[in-house]
Design a protein around this motif. Structure first.
Motif, PDB file in Angstrom:
ATOM      1  N   ILE A 426       0.829  -1.217   0.000  1.00 20.03           N
ATOM      2  CA  ILE A 426       0.000   0.000   0.000  1.00 20.03           C
ATOM      3  C   ILE A 426       0.859   1.259   0.000  1.00 20.03           C
ATOM      4  O   ILE A 426       0.320   2.368  -0.124  1.00 20.03           O
ATOM      5  N   TYR A 427       2.155   1.122   0.149  1.00 20.70           N
ATOM      6  CA  TYR A 427       3.043   2.264  -0.074  1.00 20.70           C
ATOM      7  C   TYR A 427       3.343   2.412  -1.568  1.00 20.70           C
ATOM      8  O   TYR A 427       3.435   3.521  -2.083  1.00 20.70           O
ATOM      9  N   LEU A 428       3.492   1.273  -2.236  1.00 16.65           N
ATOM     10  CA  LEU A 428       3.869   1.272  -3.649  1.00 16.65           C
ATOM     11  C   LEU A 428       2.675   1.176  -4.592  1.00 16.65           C
ATOM     12  O   LEU A 428       2.840   1.258  -5.808  1.00 16.65           O
ATOM     13  N   GLY A 429       1.484   0.985  -4.055  1.00 13.07           N
ATOM     14  CA  GLY A 429       0.303   0.865  -4.911  1.00 13.07           C
ATOM     15  C   GLY A 429       0.268  -0.432  -5.691  1.00 13.07           C
ATOM     16  O   GLY A 429      -0.156  -0.460  -6.848  1.00 13.07           O
ATOM     17  N   LEU A 430       0.689  -1.530  -5.067  1.00 14.84           N
ATOM     18  CA  LEU A 430       0.695  -2.829  -5.742  1.00 14.84           C
ATOM     19  C   LEU A 430      -0.700  -3.454  -5.690  1.00 14.84           C
ATOM     20  O   LEU A 430      -1.482  -3.171  -4.775  1.00 14.84           O
ATOM     21  N   PRO A 431      -1.046  -4.297  -6.660  1.00 15.83           N
ATOM     22  CA  PRO A 431      -2.389  -4.889  -6.694  1.00 15.83           C
ATOM     23  C   PRO A 431      -2.631  -5.832  -5.519  1.00 15.83           C
ATOM     24  O   PRO A 431      -1.778  -6.659  -5.177  1.00 15.83           O
ATOM     25  N   LEU A 432      -3.804  -5.695  -4.907  1.00 15.23           N
ATOM     26  CA  LEU A 432      -4.196  -6.532  -3.776  1.00 15.23           C
ATOM     27  C   LEU A 432      -5.627  -7.016  -3.967  1.00 15.23           C
ATOM     28  O   LEU A 432      -6.461  -6.287  -4.504  1.00 15.23           O
ATOM     29  N   THR A 433      -5.898  -8.211  -3.528  1.00 19.48           N
ATOM     30  CA  THR A 433      -7.284  -8.670  -3.491  1.00 19.48           C
ATOM     31  C   THR A 433      -7.993  -7.965  -2.328  1.00 19.48           C
ATOM     32  O   THR A 433      -7.346  -7.348  -1.474  1.00 19.48           O
ATOM     33  N   GLU A 434      -9.308  -8.061  -2.291  1.00 22.53           N
ATOM     34  CA  GLU A 434     -10.059  -7.421  -1.205  1.00 22.53           C
ATOM     35  C   GLU A 434      -9.612  -7.933   0.155  1.00 22.53           C
ATOM     36  O   GLU A 434      -9.481  -7.164   1.114  1.00 22.53           O
ATOM     37  N   LYS A 435      -9.349  -9.236   0.250  1.00 26.89           N
ATOM     38  CA  LYS A 435      -8.918  -9.802   1.526  1.00 26.89           C
ATOM     39  C   LYS A 435      -7.531  -9.300   1.907  1.00 26.89           C
ATOM     40  O   LYS A 435      -7.281  -8.934   3.060  1.00 26.89           O
ATOM     41  N   GLN A 436      -6.617  -9.283   0.931  1.00 27.42           N
ATOM     42  CA  GLN A 436      -5.261  -8.798   1.203  1.00 27.42           C
ATOM     43  C   GLN A 436      -5.276  -7.333   1.641  1.00 27.42           C
ATOM     44  O   GLN A 436      -4.491  -6.928   2.501  1.00 27.42           O
ATOM     45  N   TYR A 437      -6.176  -6.577   1.046  1.00 32.43           N
ATOM     46  CA  TYR A 437      -6.281  -5.164   1.405  1.00 32.43           C
ATOM     47  C   TYR A 437      -6.879  -4.996   2.799  1.00 32.43           C
ATOM     48  O   TYR A 437      -6.357  -4.221   3.624  1.00 32.43           O
ATOM     49  N   SER A 438      -7.942  -5.721   3.085  1.00 31.50           N
ATOM     50  CA  SER A 438      -8.656  -5.538   4.353  1.00 31.50           C
ATOM     51  C   SER A 438      -7.802  -5.942   5.557  1.00 31.50           C
ATOM     52  O   SER A 438      -7.895  -5.324   6.622  1.00 31.50           O
ATOM     53  N   ILE A 439      -6.944  -6.955   5.411  1.00 31.87           N
ATOM     54  CA  ILE A 439      -6.124  -7.369   6.554  1.00 31.87           C
ATOM     55  C   ILE A 439      -4.980  -6.381   6.824  1.00 31.87           C
ATOM     56  O   ILE A 439      -4.346  -6.444   7.887  1.00 31.87           O
ATOM     57  N   ARG A 440      -4.748  -5.488   5.892  1.00 28.54           N
ATOM     58  CA  ARG A 440      -3.762  -4.421   6.135  1.00 28.54           C
ATOM     59  C   ARG A 440      -4.412  -3.178   6.718  1.00 28.54           C
ATOM     60  O   ARG A 440      -3.760  -2.419   7.421  1.00 28.54           O
ATOM     61  N   MET A 441      -5.678  -2.967   6.424  1.00 26.01           N
ATOM     62  CA  MET A 441      -6.430  -1.860   7.019  1.00 26.01           C
ATOM     63  C   MET A 441      -7.028  -2.343   8.329  1.00 26.01           C
ATOM     64  O   MET A 441      -8.226  -2.604   8.435  1.00 26.01           O
ATOM     65  N   ILE A 442      -6.191  -2.497   9.353  1.00 24.24           N
ATOM     66  CA  ILE A 442      -6.610  -3.162  10.588  1.00 24.24           C
ATOM     67  C   ILE A 442      -7.564  -2.331  11.416  1.00 24.24           C
ATOM     68  O   ILE A 442      -8.221  -2.854  12.305  1.00 24.24           O
ATOM     69  N   PHE A 443      -7.658  -1.018  11.152  1.00 23.24           N
ATOM     70  CA  PHE A 443      -8.618  -0.156  11.835  1.00 23.24           C
ATOM     71  C   PHE A 443      -9.514   0.502  10.781  1.00 23.24           C
ATOM     72  O   PHE A 443      -9.048   0.902   9.709  1.00 23.24           O
ATOM     73  N   ASN A 444     -10.800   0.625  11.097  1.00 24.31           N
ATOM     74  CA  ASN A 444     -11.742   1.220  10.160  1.00 24.31           C
ATOM     75  C   ASN A 444     -11.371   2.652   9.787  1.00 24.31           C
ATOM     76  O   ASN A 444     -11.600   3.092   8.665  1.00 24.31           O
ATOM     77  N   ASN A 445     -10.799   3.389  10.730  1.00 19.06           N
ATOM     78  CA  ASN A 445     -10.450   4.788  10.467  1.00 19.06           C
ATOM     79  C   ASN A 445      -9.218   4.932   9.594  1.00 19.06           C
ATOM     80  O   ASN A 445      -8.835   6.039   9.233  1.00 19.06           O
ATOM     81  N   TRP A 446      -8.563   3.831   9.250  1.00 22.79           N
ATOM     82  CA  TRP A 446      -7.445   3.880   8.313  1.00 22.79           C
ATOM     83  C   TRP A 446      -7.915   3.954   6.864  1.00 22.79           C
ATOM     84  O   TRP A 446      -7.159   4.364   5.986  1.00 22.79           O
ATOM     85  N   ILE A 447      -9.143   3.516   6.616  1.00 23.92           N
ATOM     86  CA  ILE A 447      -9.619   3.412   5.226  1.00 23.92           C
ATOM     87  C   ILE A 447     -10.037   4.793   4.706  1.00 23.92           C
ATOM     88  O   ILE A 447     -10.676   5.547   5.418  1.00 23.92           O
TER      89      ILE A 447
END
Length: 447
Positions: A426-447
């Motif tokens: 998420i620093y480099l803007g690499l492709p992620l699936t929805e699951k891969q993305y959601s497990i990195r956004m560990i807090f709702n206020n990060w999104i």
């Protein structure tokens, strides 16, 4: 706390190899896939466009001083001489330019920030190990990486501010004091000519001088600076530098003179009131920065590949573990400072303690009085000094005589490195699936 064994340090050869390696790692991370996203990312809509306006002769008003746009304009002009893939070329800046042309100079210059912070660490302690650890931590941060990969202005604010700080430290350890103070004043003026909050780096130096002159912590630390030198080198020279840097802009944009353009800028910022999500979805108050409570999505795009949603997200957020550990470290430094004031015998150099805390305070606390919408990237100036505090603690653990502290130091570095790799997509803007993305956004206020 177990303090550093001063008899131990890395060799000069290992130090040089380490610093060179870290520089090239920083360079690689900033340039890899830098041309992707054939659009504007976040405030490139201002800075890339304004920079190109200088090249094509279009009048414009900017709510910040012009230095960063000059530099980006130079990058665009140089970068336009290199071949580019057709799918990376657009006319968003006002003429046909490649994304590489308006991003590469930020990436190149941003690669030097870890080295400069490491050089400051060395000047503070004369320890190569502390310098290396500090450099490594800055390389492993996400927010500095993201800010360096796009045509934004925050890295220039920090870069020139740190260069001014570095030259000031050199002036304390050399007989050529006047030369380094002149350079310090010039660089500090450049930082202010990027954004007015570059004044915080100057304020930090003034606080350091005041505390050293009062001999608050240690009478053995004296500073050979009178108020005439301070006024000339740290007030008049920055002001002159700042003023001179406006000249090209005023020539190309004659609708306002020097005083009028400052009145317009001040009026613009005074009209931006409120610091909540009603003003901007990513507004965040100054105290929330310590916890990285509200990072910013600089870019968000989705595509469907093989019936699966793929997310491309560039998130302006730090390395979470590095960020939180740094906050704990700066709190610990404040506690150490209080103990030192009450004459507790703690093995820490008062100059190091005063330098880090003065600059952290100068870069953070003025934001208390700011009522307009603020963002997490406004914490970058203070964050540097929190990292310096953490690096000192880690080095103390690594060079402790107790095995448990050595393990703790190594484990901290490993965890920070692992966290950096984990959030790197998420620093480099690499492709992620929805699951891969959601497990990195560990807090709702990060999104």
């Amino acid at each position: 706390m177990i303090f550093t064994n001063l008899l131990k340090d890395v060799s000069l050869v290992k130090y040089k190899i380490g610093m060179i390696s870290l520089f090239f790692l920083a360079l690689f991370l900033r340039f890899w896939k830098i041309s992707q996203f054939n659009s504007f990312v976040f405030d490139e809509v201002y800075y890339a466009k304004y920079a190109n306006y200088y090249l094509i002769g279009t009048d414009f008003f900017n709510s910040h001083p012009p230095l960063s746009q000059y530099i980006i304009a130079i990058g665009i002009w140089l970068g336009s001489h290199f071949p580019a893939s057709p799918d990376t070329i657009n006319d968003l800046t006002g003429s046909m330019r490649s994304t590489f042309s308006y991003r590469w100079i930020n990436a190149f210059i941003g690669s030097f920030i870890p080295i400069i912070v490491g050089a400051i660490a060395y000047q503070l302690t004369q320890r190569r190990s502390y310098s290396l650890i500090t450099t490594l931590l800055v390389v492993l941060d996400g927010l500095f990486l993201v800010e360096s990969r796009y045509a934004l202005n925050n890295i220039y604010l920090v870069l020139f501010g740190l260069l001014g700080q570095f030259c000031f430290l050199l002036s304390l350890r050399t007989s050529n004091q006047n030369i380094y103070l002149i350079l310090s004043g010039i660089f500090l003026g450049c930082s202010i000519a990027v954004k007015w909050n570059g004044l915080a780096f100057l304020l930090g130096i003034i606080l350091i001088i005041f505390l050293l002159k009062t001999n608050l912590l240690n009478k053995n630390h004296k500073i050979n600076l009178n108020w005439i030198k301070i006024t000339l080198y740290l007030l008049i020279i920055p002001l002159l530098t700042y003023s001179v840097l406006w000249i090209p802009h005023l020539i190309m944009n004659p609708q306002y003179n020097f005083l009028e353009v400052h009145q317009e800028i001040l009026s613009f910022h005074q009209k931006i009131t409120g610091n909540d999500s009603k003003i901007h979805p990513y507004c965040s108050p100054w105290y929330s920065w310590l916890l990285m409570w509200r990072p910013i999505a600089y870019f968000y795009e989705t595509k469907t590949v093989a019936n699966q949603k793929i997310i491309y997200d560039v998130h302006a957020m730090g390395n979470p573990l590095l960020w939180w550990f740094s906050t704990l470290a700066i709190i610990m430094f404040f506690l150490i400072f209080i103990l030192k004031v009450f004459k507790k015998n703690l093995a820490i150099d008062p100059l190091l303690l005063i330098y880090i805390l003065s600059n952290f305070i100068a870069n953070l606390l003025p934001w208390i009085a700011v009522s307009r919408c603020t963002f997490i990237y406004h914490y970058l100036g203070a964050y540097v000094f929190a990292i310096l505090a953490l690096a000192w603690i880690i080095e103390a653990w690594l060079y402790s005589d107790l095995l448990s502290y050595q393990i703790l130091g190594k484990l901290t570095l490993i965890l920070i490195a692992v966290a950096f790799v984990y959030w790197l997509p998420i620093y480099l803007g690499l492709p992620l699936t929805e699951k891969q993305y959601s497990i990195r956004m560990i807090f709702n206020n990060w999104i």
